[in-house]
Design an enzyme around this catalytic site. Structure first.
Site, PDB file in Angstrom:
ATOM      1  N   ARG B  98      32.256  14.171   6.282  1.00  0.00           N
ATOM      2  CA  ARG B  98      30.822  13.835   6.241  1.00  0.00           C
ATOM      3  C   ARG B  98      30.612  12.395   6.715  1.00  0.00           C
ATOM      4  O   ARG B  98      31.432  11.536   6.441  1.00  0.00           O
ATOM      5  CB  ARG B  98      30.284  13.879   4.813  1.00  0.00           C
ATOM      6  CG  ARG B  98      30.237  15.233   4.153  1.00  0.00           C
ATOM      7  CD  ARG B  98      29.789  15.024   2.712  1.00  0.00           C
ATOM      8  NE  ARG B  98      29.505  16.278   2.041  1.00  0.00           N
ATOM      9  CZ  ARG B  98      30.377  16.929   1.261  1.00  0.00           C
ATOM     10  NH1 ARG B  98      31.581  16.431   1.065  1.00  0.00           N
ATOM     11  NH2 ARG B  98      30.042  18.060   0.690  1.00  0.00           N
ATOM     12  N   MET B 109      25.341  12.778  10.984  1.00  0.00           N
ATOM     13  CA  MET B 109      26.059  14.041  11.095  1.00  0.00           C
ATOM     14  C   MET B 109      26.050  14.870   9.809  1.00  0.00           C
ATOM     15  O   MET B 109      26.204  14.350   8.717  1.00  0.00           O
ATOM     16  CB  MET B 109      27.500  13.793  11.507  1.00  0.00           C
ATOM     17  CG  MET B 109      28.081  15.002  12.209  1.00  0.00           C
ATOM     18  SD  MET B 109      29.818  14.810  12.524  1.00  0.00           S
ATOM     19  CE  MET B 109      30.493  15.267  10.953  1.00  0.00           C
ATOM     20  N   ARG B 564     -20.683  -3.736  -4.401  1.00  0.00           N
ATOM     21  CA  ARG B 564     -21.340  -3.547  -3.101  1.00  0.00           C
ATOM     22  C   ARG B 564     -22.813  -3.294  -3.361  1.00  0.00           C
ATOM     23  O   ARG B 564     -23.195  -2.166  -3.692  1.00  0.00           O
ATOM     24  CB  ARG B 564     -20.712  -2.368  -2.348  1.00  0.00           C
ATOM     25  CG  ARG B 564     -19.392  -2.719  -1.694  1.00  0.00           C
ATOM     26  CD  ARG B 564     -18.599  -1.483  -1.404  1.00  0.00           C
ATOM     27  NE  ARG B 564     -18.200  -0.867  -2.663  1.00  0.00           N
ATOM     28  CZ  ARG B 564     -17.026  -0.279  -2.885  1.00  0.00           C
ATOM     29  NH1 ARG B 564     -16.134  -0.231  -1.942  1.00  0.00           N
ATOM     30  NH2 ARG B 564     -16.760   0.251  -4.059  1.00  0.00           N
ATOM     31  N   ARG B 620     -21.236  -8.918  -3.887  1.00  0.00           N
ATOM     32  CA  ARG B 620     -21.393  -9.158  -2.455  1.00  0.00           C
ATOM     33  C   ARG B 620     -22.827  -8.877  -2.044  1.00  0.00           C
ATOM     34  O   ARG B 620     -23.355  -7.798  -2.321  1.00  0.00           O
ATOM     35  CB  ARG B 620     -20.439  -8.247  -1.676  1.00  0.00           C
ATOM     36  CG  ARG B 620     -20.502  -8.486  -0.178  1.00  0.00           C
ATOM     37  CD  ARG B 620     -19.538  -7.603   0.572  1.00  0.00           C
ATOM     38  NE  ARG B 620     -19.961  -6.213   0.559  1.00  0.00           N
ATOM     39  CZ  ARG B 620     -19.226  -5.209   1.041  1.00  0.00           C
ATOM     40  NH1 ARG B 620     -18.035  -5.457   1.546  1.00  0.00           N
ATOM     41  NH2 ARG B 620     -19.668  -3.982   1.007  1.00  0.00           N
ATOM     42  N   GLY B 768     -11.247  -9.599   2.825  1.00  0.00           N
ATOM     43  CA  GLY B 768     -11.737  -8.246   3.111  1.00  0.00           C
ATOM     44  C   GLY B 768     -10.801  -7.605   4.112  1.00  0.00           C
ATOM     45  O   GLY B 768     -11.023  -7.655   5.317  1.00  0.00           O
ATOM     46  N   THR B 769      -9.744  -7.022   3.601  1.00  0.00           N
ATOM     47  CA  THR B 769      -8.667  -6.593   4.497  1.00  0.00           C
ATOM     48  C   THR B 769      -9.049  -5.394   5.355  1.00  0.00           C
ATOM     49  O   THR B 769      -8.415  -5.167   6.380  1.00  0.00           O
ATOM     50  CB  THR B 769      -7.389  -6.297   3.700  1.00  0.00           C
ATOM     51  OG1 THR B 769      -7.747  -5.714   2.464  1.00  0.00           O
ATOM     52  CG2 THR B 769      -6.649  -7.585   3.440  1.00  0.00           C
ATOM     53  N   ASN B 770     -10.069  -4.640   4.967  1.00  0.00           N
ATOM     54  CA  ASN B 770     -10.474  -3.550   5.851  1.00  0.00           C
ATOM     55  C   ASN B 770     -11.049  -4.085   7.144  1.00  0.00           C
ATOM     56  O   ASN B 770     -10.595  -3.743   8.236  1.00  0.00           O
ATOM     57  CB  ASN B 770     -11.503  -2.648   5.161  1.00  0.00           C
ATOM     58  CG  ASN B 770     -10.851  -1.733   4.157  1.00  0.00           C
ATOM     59  OD1 ASN B 770      -9.697  -1.376   4.327  1.00  0.00           O
ATOM     60  ND2 ASN B 770     -11.568  -1.378   3.119  1.00  0.00           N
ATOM     61  N   ASP B 771     -12.056  -4.942   7.024  1.00  0.00           N
ATOM     62  CA  ASP B 771     -12.650  -5.487   8.238  1.00  0.00           C
ATOM     63  C   ASP B 771     -11.678  -6.423   8.941  1.00  0.00           C
ATOM     64  O   ASP B 771     -11.658  -6.488  10.170  1.00  0.00           O
ATOM     65  CB  ASP B 771     -13.964  -6.203   7.913  1.00  0.00           C
ATOM     66  CG  ASP B 771     -15.107  -5.208   7.758  1.00  0.00           C
ATOM     67  OD1 ASP B 771     -14.830  -3.996   7.794  1.00  0.00           O
ATOM     68  OD2 ASP B 771     -16.257  -5.631   7.613  1.00  0.00           O
ATOM     69  N   CYS B 833     -10.083  -7.444  -1.711  1.00  0.00           N
ATOM     70  CA  CYS B 833     -10.886  -6.330  -2.221  1.00  0.00           C
ATOM     71  C   CYS B 833     -10.784  -5.126  -1.302  1.00  0.00           C
ATOM     72  O   CYS B 833     -11.693  -4.330  -1.203  1.00  0.00           O
ATOM     73  CB  CYS B 833     -12.330  -6.754  -2.407  1.00  0.00           C
ATOM     74  SG  CYS B 833     -13.116  -7.337  -0.907  1.00  0.00           S
TER      75      CYS B 833
END
Lengths: 885, 885
Positions: B98, B109, B564, B620, B768-771, B833
């Site tokens: 093996r 393998m 929001r 916000r 704001g890590t999304n934007d 956030c």
């Protein structure tokens, strides 16, 4: 401790200061000192330093110790020099008081004239001039200026009293009022002054002077001035100087006069004295246009001694300042006084001629000549302009997207534009916005006007590329396409009505305005030649067709920095094949359609290579999202379906499926090639076949294949592998080798952040500053029109970042890309293809070491000039810093 | 120079290596050595080191000097230990070969079993086992494995021969073939082998072994393995080890057997041996399910000595590894051999129980317990899950946007969802995409399925906030809203049909599948409590309503990181006032409409403050573009016009005017407040009035006012001035003081680049890590569904950056924001956030020193756990680096 020198005298041919002391004396004070030192007759006076102003504020608005004594001492020197005394009952000295900071600044204090007048000195003035009306007029003007400018009374208070007086006397003009009336008015003004300030109008000239100095200092922290400084990054601690200068009068009789002029013709640049005068008049009268000024020869005839002196002085000044000057003078009782001199404004043509002539005259060197040419002005020479003498009715203002002017009949769609133009009509294409389908119409039109979009919207970019006048984002116009008309305020402009556009200012003008046609003169060629001698940064063109490429070469481009291959997709029958590709159900279908496009693209590339004769040509592979190639309205889709012989439902479904929320951040650039590799494969095939065939025909080629929208090195790696694989295969097939390289756009923040990684897979970078600005700012160029103007208006941003590179944000990204890229490949070729060729932007590009800038052909001359200026500025800074070591 | 040790022996209770030598022996080899050293009976064998593998490749695929000799020497040790000899005609040793790298890796393998068989040893085996069928079966398997795995022959070649044989014999199962048939098959296999390789099947066991070792080494640079390493950043120069181990057989009679098991119940975590066995059978048979395994008690009954040994060993192993283990064993002729042990997989509930029990048993400490809990598994405990025993028909797969499972009848719009739910129907809302108008329907539904959109699309974000199962971006489904049905492949699902969603995997399943309901156990609470003991980074919730706030507190949130406010704009009658505001012609009109919204917003804030009892609440101000509040289709607009009693044309015109090309980069966030200051003014007013009124009612409040979409310090300066002005005025009016601060989102690249400047005007940052991901990547989260899956599939990106923080790009931006921000304000509060609370992301947030992470209430437990894990990992690294100093 000795008291500091707070006050600098000038007069009698000797000044304490000189022209270089702008920091301490302000621009105006330094200029007056300089002229005085040149033995040029300037009415005597003194300048209170900016330092005094700063200490005044640090000191809770008290004059620094010794300042007032110095003012009094210098006042005595002025009195002595002029043979007059402030407040004297026989021969009173009158003075003007003006602010004067290092930089000319809006919001700083206006001039107060005739300071020193009171009941006693007034009588002396009457006696001295024998003109009671003149004296009272001077007095009421002084009270108005002092009351409003120094004491902050609303000017209307005095204006209204004047109006009432005219009504009472039943006259229309101020000049119709007699001495008696003005005496009465002075009395009323004083009453008003007391009512507003709670104190009598000051009789003591020294008290008047103190108030005026306080007001000059105070204006430094006035709201407008403070805001202006903030916006322009001028430090608060510069302070303003205060200039106190003897008044002279050109209206003291036939032996007096006044005039203004230019040392050379400001319109053509011809070397001849270009001035006008008035006898027995004040400077204000010339400006106010109350009397028609006379040719300067009249002064020669009537006051020959003064004229001779003036002739000597203007020549001396021009020689001293080594530039064409704008001058103001007054003759008081036969004696000539120079009141002002500054560098004169001039037309673009004059600017070139003067710069070149002065080099020939050995007044200046070539470097100085280059630095003096204003890039925006240069642009005027390349486009038709609105005749400056024409009266125009501006009905709206949009963004000045592409310079020049255009006149034509309004049409509302591209098809009409082409049809009308075919009938020899000159048309202006008016659209809500343009799309790639409108290109034919844009070509056919004299100019383009859009209601939406920003400085880098489709209309703007395409129009600039065509060198065609364009105004965009003109939100004030309300287009009704179905009625073929647009309205703005109460105007309704219908199809066929004439309008005129000014693409340099953004103005929309009613009717036909006469235009001045551009002419590329020998002067222009000379300046370009000189520019190239100093320029370090390369200049390339953004050009998509052989025609553009030829134009670019004519304008002096050293290569093509950006061929947008998608523009080729729209021409003629190609769009059909492109749409067939988009509608294909599978890779095979797409490949079949792409095979039809390949020979056409190849033909374009051969054409471009042929024109560019071996200069580098950077070809960007397909960038826009596919939906840009489909029409959007139901009607258009139905027509297309019929034309393509496919069910309209299928077209609609495809259109809907391709629709994006944020196309700018969507499925475009290399992302297209990740999902549909066959598109880029076809393009590279076409490029390399074109290159090989050209090479076989003995045409040298410099191929640079550029991948757009890279965000990660792996994308570039995959694309590069593909490009190299095909390039090698084509060369093998053609049994020939051509030099080629593969690079990428850096137009996404993440690409700049990881430019070191990307550099391992790229032979060159091109900074796409339009998209980089959009992503760095989180700002859609097409939508910014709704709020960006407010940002500029409210002073939140200094400039539109799509016009002038944002150094702080986008610039930081660019610098990062350059530093990281060259940390891996020391000599990495890095260009910029975002059209920013204004002096500030090019200076920055030169500073961070870019290899070249690239812009549309019509902007090449500007780029050559600003490139030279950037190199010269850099050298000057280096020389300075060497000198200071 | 002494020859290096390339081969490590294990067997007879003594191994050359040990469990820590994974670098050299690979994971498997180190494990076998460890077990051996524990005196646990392991079939003897040896491991060829990774170093040998590396030298093999450096050496142009030649074994390093001395290696083969060491293999032979160790083989002799194995033979001695086992009392058998490779190739021996009486008592032949058979081995397995093996691969085994440091990290388990796909593409490496597979196992080759029964190596050492040839015509001679086969006969010995027949004699030894008295089972001819068994021996030939072993032989034909060996030839298949050796031929395909080692020599690269297509496995189909052998499979097809087997099929033909079964056809000829007219049987269905492999097991129906007799010894005679298999002997015939072996003959055919050998012929096939020769035809494919051009050489006879090797009879010499050493030749077989050499080939197998070459194949193991070779697989290290196999295509799949190389690609996997590249993707996962595993260096190429690690190499693989090769394990050669004695075969043992559980099918040597009634005195033999085999089994698998777990040291504790993998389903509940209960402390009891959980194993199954088969008598006279091979391991394969258990796995293949050919025979039904027996309860382990059967082993106890029939082979009591072996059982007793097993009991001793599994306990010893668990104590040694301090974890629940998965074991495999074989009894050969009464003797027990352990073949494998590894950490056992378990359900979430079992994971908690085992971790807690082991702490009680003092096997592990709390830190270890915390590190062992898998965050994704924890998530299962908070949501219903699909019964793992249920048979399901998956018809499509989308993105797993919000975890859990849901069953319901399909409806196609929000209105129907609400209507049906009111009639006690459980529904699944199926939409092309969702918009804020659908919120009511989303609330009413059990789960949400969309055809478009990514992991942070509206549907995904809202569903996660609601803790509701959601699958998005399921491009395979074709929705026909007008027909109220969707199709996928040949299935047509109509309104009212049942479907089941698995939000954890993204699966869409036909019909009603039974679900397992979640239960928040005491074990869960214990783990949360322990997590909080170690966690350093704060955990806050994204919550928009008092109800969410309560939930957040219940889940252990230490504050609200994001309210929001726009979500409040949609509820009930408010949307009317909002639309009135949007349609207003001037500031006055807008203010009038805003005045109606103010008391409602105030009420919400009071409710939230009351729930949060003085914990910080970050609010916000309005973020989305105004057009999000208007309906988009003509029909909806017509209804609205009727409702609002305004001409539909006006609504349409406004709608058109507000339309944007790239809303993400458009007129939103603080840009709205630059053009319409009155909106934010109203919101600050409402917040501060709510705070003051709460304070008067003895409710402690912690107000943090947050400005979205800041790109330049001047924006923040202007917004901050406005907020402070209003906050001070409200407090003065209410004659009370409440603590409040003003900060901003850092969600645009330029904000991160200029965070030092912005910090001068902000009391806190929220990343704001999304934007930020959207702008850094130039990637619209709503459009990425079209191409991002290809990126993952083709290995261009390792992860979806909207799920796992992109450290290289977005992370660099975050780090920049933290460093620049804190260079100005040392203790600046900085949170995130963006909902990224997966272990990798939280570890990064902890690493760069963020104050807190914030996510929707249902994800708070994950954040608490991953926060603790991040802190522990950081500490471990510190301890390690200390130790190494």
């Amino acid at each position: 401790m000795a008291v500091k020198k707070y006050v600098h005298f000038f007069g009698s041919g000797k000044a304490d200061g000189n022209g270089k002391m702008k920091d301490l004396l302000g621009g105006k004070g330094a200029g007056l000192a300089e002229m005085t030192n040149l033995k040029i007759p300037v009415p005597a006076g003194f300048t209170i330093t900016t330092e005094a102003c700063n200490e005044y504020f640090r000191n809770k608005k008290k004059y620094p110790a010794g300042m007032w004594d110095q003012v009094l001492a210098n006042l005595r020197k002025v009195e002595k020099a002029m043979g007059m005394k402030l407040g004297d009952k026989e021969n009173p000295l009158l003075v003007s008081v003006r602010s004067g900071a290092k930089f000319s600044m809006p919001g700083m204090m206006d001039t107060v004239l005739n300071l020193g007048l009171n009941e006693a000195t007034l009588r002396a003035l009457v006696r001295k001039t024998g003109n009671e009306r003149f004296a009272y007029d001077a007095y009421r003007r002084f009270i108005t200026m002092f009351g409003s400018i120094v004491m902050g009374i609303d000017r209307q208070v005095f204006e209204k009293a004047l109006e009432r007086m005219k009504e009472r006397k039943n006259v229309h003009l101020d000049t119709d009022l007699g001495a008696e009336d003005l005496r009465e008015l002075v009395k009323e003004f004083k009453t008003l002054y007391q009512a507003q300030t709670g104190a009598a109008f000051p009789e003591d000239p020294l008290e008047q002077l103190k108030h005026a100095i306080d007001a000059v200092f105070g204006s430094w922290f006035g709201e407008r001035a403070a805001k202006y400084r903030k916006l322009n990054g001028i430090p608060d601690d510069l302070g303003t100087a205060c200039n106190v200068q003897t008044m002279v009068f050109g209206n003291m009789g036939e032996n007096s006069g006044t005039g203004v002029g230019f040392t050379r013709d400001p319109s053509t640049g011809e070397k001849r004295f270009f001035a006008e005068c008035l006898i027995n008049a004040q400077g204000e009268d010339v400006v106010a246009g109350i009397r028609t000024p006379l040719h300067i020869d009249e002064l020669k005839r009537r006051l020959p001694a003064a004229y001779k002196e003036l002739d000597r002085i203007y020549k001396k000044l021009e020689k001293h300042y080594r530039d064409m000057l704008d001058i103001e003078f007054t003759v008081q009782d036969g004696k000539l006084y120079m009141l002002q001199t500054r560098v004169g404004k001039r037309t673009a043509a004059a600017a070139l001629r003067i710069a070149i002539d002065m080099v020939k005259e050995r007044l200046i060197d070539k470097k100085t000549a280059i630095m003096r040419i204003d890039a925006d002005q240069l642009d005027q020479l390349l486009h038709p302009t609105i005749d400056p003498k024409a009266a125009v009715e501006v009905i709206a203002k949009g963004l000045p997207a592409s310079p020049g002017a255009a006149v034509g009949k309004v049409v509302f769609n591209a098809e009409d534009a082409e049809k009308w133009a075919a009938n020899k009509e000159k048309v202006i294409l008016v659209r809500p916005e343009t799309s790639p389908e409108d290109i034919g119409g844009m070509h056919a039109a004299q100019g383009i006007l859009t209601a939406r979009g920003g400085m880098t919207s489709h209309a703007a970019v395409v129009a600039r590329g065509m060198g065609k006048c364009c105004v965009v984002g003109c939100g004030a116009i309300n287009i009704k396409e179905d009625l073929k008309q647009f309205s703005v305020d109460s105007h309704i402009i219908r199809e066929g009505d004439y309008i005129t556009l000014n693409g340099t200012t953004g103005q929309v003008i009613l009717g036909q305005v006469p235009l001045t046609q551009p002419e590329l003169t020998r002067d222009f060629a000379t300046i370009m030649k000189w520019s190239d001698e100093f320029r370090k940064i390369g200049v390339r063109a953004n050009a998509d067709t052989p025609k553009d490429a030829r134009l670019a070469r004519e304008f002096g481009a050293e290569g093509i920095g950006l061929v947008r291959t998608e523009h080729m997709f729209f021409e003629g029958d190609r769009i059909k094949a492109v749409r067939e590709m988009i509608l294909a159900d599978d890779t095979e279908g797409r490949k079949k359609a792409l095979a039809k496009i390949l020979p056409m693209q190849k033909g374009d590339f051969i054409g471009i290579f042929t024109e560019m004769k071996g200069l580098p040509v950077t070809i960007r592979l397909l960038d826009p999202p596919l939906h840009e190639f489909l029409p959007h309205t139901d009607e258009e889709l139905e027509l297309l379906a019929e034309d393509m012989n496919v069910p309209v439902e299928r077209l609609k479904a495809r259109n809907k499926a391709l629709r994006e929320f944020n196309p700018m951040l969507g499925h475009r650039g290399c992302r297209l090639a990740v999902t549909y590799p066959e598109i880029y494969e076809m393009q590279v095939q076409a490029i390399m076949e074109a290159a090989c065939e050209s090479a076989k025909n003995k045409i040298r080629v410099g191929v640079e294949i550029m991948i757009p929208l890279i965000a990660d090195v792996r994308e570039q790696e995959v694309m590069r592998e593909m490009a190299v694989r095909i390039a090698e295969a084509v060369q093998k097939e053609h049994k020939t080798r051509v030099p080629y390289s593969v690079g990428c756009m850096i137009e996404i923040a993440r690409a700049a952040l990881t430019a070191d990684e990307i550099a391992t897979q790229a032979e060159f970078f091109s900074l796409g500053t339009n998209d980089l600005t959009q992503t760095t700012f989180g700002l859609s160029r097409d939508d910014a029109g709704r709020f960006l103007p407010y940002y500029i208006e409210k002073g939140i941003l200094p400039d539109d970042p799509f016009i002038t590179l944002d150094r702080k944000g986008v610039g930081a990204m660019m610098r990062m890309a350059v530093e990281k890229g060259r940390s891996i490949k020391k000599n990495l070729k890095i260009g910029i293809c975002g059209e920013q060729v204004d002096p500030k932007s090019v200076e920055f590009c030169d500073l961070i070491g870019l290899t070249y800038v690239s812009a549309s052909p019509y902007r090449i001359p500007i780029a050559r000039l600003t490139g030279a200026q950037a190199a010269l500025r850099k050298k000057m800074k280096k020389d300075l810093s060497k000198a200071s070591v």
